[in-house]
Motif scaffolding. Structure first.
Motif, short mmCIF file in Angstrom:
data_model
loop_
_atom_site.label_atom_id
_atom_site.label_comp_id
_atom_site.label_asym_id
_atom_site.label_seq_id
_atom_site.Cartn_x
_atom_site.Cartn_y
_atom_site.Cartn_z
N SER A 214 -1.96 7.23 -4.62
CA SER A 214 -0.96 6.72 -3.67
C SER A 214 0.19 6.11 -4.46
O SER A 214 0.14 4.95 -4.89
N LEU A 215 1.25 6.90 -4.67
CA LEU A 215 2.37 6.48 -5.50
C LEU A 215 3.16 5.35 -4.85
O LEU A 215 3.40 5.35 -3.64
N ASP A 216 3.58 4.40 -5.68
CA ASP A 216 4.53 3.36 -5.28
C ASP A 216 5.90 3.82 -5.79
O ASP A 216 6.18 3.69 -6.99
N PRO A 217 6.76 4.36 -4.92
CA PRO A 217 8.03 4.93 -5.39
C PRO A 217 8.91 3.92 -6.12
O PRO A 217 9.60 4.29 -7.08
N LEU A 218 8.91 2.68 -5.70
CA LEU A 218 9.75 1.67 -6.35
C LEU A 218 9.25 1.36 -7.75
O LEU A 218 10.04 1.27 -8.70
N ALA A 219 7.94 1.20 -7.90
CA ALA A 219 7.38 0.93 -9.23
C ALA A 219 7.61 2.12 -10.15
O ALA A 219 7.91 1.96 -11.35
N HIS B 187 0.31 2.12 -5.61
CA HIS B 187 0.08 0.94 -4.79
C HIS B 187 -1.24 0.27 -5.20
O HIS B 187 -2.14 0.91 -5.74
N GLY B 188 -1.33 -1.02 -4.90
CA GLY B 188 -2.52 -1.76 -5.28
C GLY B 188 -3.79 -1.24 -4.66
O GLY B 188 -4.88 -1.41 -5.22
N ASP B 189 -3.69 -0.62 -3.48
CA ASP B 189 -4.88 -0.10 -2.81
C ASP B 189 -5.11 1.38 -3.08
O ASP B 189 -5.95 2.01 -2.43
#
Length: 396
Positions: free
Chosen positions: A354-359, A369-371
């Protein structure tokens, strides 16, 4: 002028010469040492640029109108402008990245004439790298004849793989003669294994896929921080699509080029090593930076095909590992191309990424994402740090 011995590491690749200088005392522990000096001579569309940083920080840059590739001249310049007059201690040894160690060399070796000759005999198995690596050895030996020269092998990291993982479905006598899967980028994967435990804890011992994406590209599946499976094989041509290399193709296509189109071995070799990959598909460049900046449709097509190749092989390695606990991007493309990382992670959402686009866009170490069930990271590798550790152990 310091009197503390130093270790100089030279990493001659297909598109750059990387270097690092280490305090020998810092290379005796289990962790990767910090470099006193680190940099590279890079080629961006044939324009040579020298970049380096000191431990105290600050990026320095020097451009040259000459195309890079004359390793003897580059090593002379490096020694004369940065290493010898830099106030560092005497060079106790020079460690060299040598891509192919064959079946005989599965740990770092002092470069005697006999070892040098044995490695030269493997040149055809890694034509883009074995020659530059040995040219670096010869140049450094010529300038520092009394200093030990040490070979550190990319293939050695994969020696832990089981015999079935290394075998091709070819007649047994050819396998017994050494025609098997060796794998490459081992120094890079070794460096990542040093970085994983602080990030992943116990999970680092699980199923981890590391994507070394650069001019040359491969994947490695780890369990217990050891190589279980990798995409490159007998040569560094197999597996992923690369900058100018085709990666895996139907061997029947090679036979067809020879029997039906009249190409000889030299022409096929040149095509598969130098004119394929991103360069061949785009018709523009093998440099991803150039393609990402291009508005041409064929540039997008080349990038999409590269991503598809990475995704396909990550799935295969996850099957080999019986799962996936973490994904790591490294190498020049892996650490710098947010576009490629996003496309790969988006395609692996079904696998739990689950990619975090901002990070990801910010270039953070953790890009999920953390989860996220499967965390993904973008981590710089440190082949030179691993080389320094191996050289220090060999020197005792």
């Amino acid at each position: 002028m310091s009197t503390t011995p130093t270790l100089l590491c030279l990493n001659a690749g297909s598109a750059s010469l990387k270097f690092a200088l280490f305090d020998q005392r810092d290379c005796r522990g289990p962790t990767l040492p910090n470099a006193l000096l680190r940099g590279e001579i890079d080629s961006h569309d044939d324009q040579a640029t020298l970049r380096w940083t000191y431990a105290r920080g600050g990026l320095h840059r020097s451009a040259s109108p000459d195309p890079r590739g004359d390793l003897a001249a580059e090593i002379d310049s490096l020694l004369d402008t940065l290493i010898l007059p830099g106030g560092f201690g005497p060079v106790a040894a020079v460690a060299h990245r040598i891509v192919h160690g064959g079946s005989a060399f599965t740990s770092a070796q002092r470069l005697t004439p006999a070892v040098r000759a044995a490695l030269d005999a493997l040149r055809s198995l890694a034509p883009l790298h074995q020659g530059p690596g040995l040219a670096g050895v010869d140049a450094a030996t010529g300038r520092l004849p009394a200093v030990p020269q040490i070979a550190c092998f990319d293939t050695a990291f994969h020696a832990t793989q089981t015999e079935p993982s290394r075998r091709y479905a070819i007649p047994r006598h050819w396998h017994d003669r050494g025609y098997k899967r060796y794998g490459f980028h081992g120094l890079s994967y070794d460096a990542i294994t040093h970085r994983l435990p602080p990030l992943l804890g116990a999970r680092a011992q699980g199923a981890v896929v590391v994507a070394h994406l650069g001019g040359g590209a491969s994947l490695c599946g780890l369990r217990g921080l050891r190589s279980v499976s990798t995409t490159m094989g007998f040569t560094a041509l197999d597996g992923l699509m690369m900058s100018t290399r085709s990666g895996a193709i139907d061997p029947g296509l090679v036979l067809h080029w020879i029997t039906e189109d009249g190409l000889d071995a030299r022409q096929v070799t040149a095509m598969l090593y130098h004119d394929s990959g991103l360069k061949g598909v785009s018709g523009l460049s093998g440099d991803l930076r150039t393609l990402e900046a291009s508005p041409a449709a064929q540039a997008d097509e080349a990038i999409a095909l590269f991503v598809a190749s990475v995704v396909h092989h990550i799935g295969a390695l996850a099957a080999d590992l019986r799962g996936l606990d973490a994904l790591v991007f490294t190498g020049g493309i892996g650490t710098h191309s947010a576009r490629v990382r996003q496309a790969v992670c988006d395609a692996l959402a079904w696998l739990g990424v689950s990619l975090d686009p901002l990070a990801n866009a910010a270039g953070q170490a953790c890009i999920t994402h953390g989860d996220s069930r499967v965390p993904a990271y973008a981590l710089p590798t440190d082949e030179e740090g691993v080389m320094a550790l191996q050289a220090a152990r060999l020197l005792g």
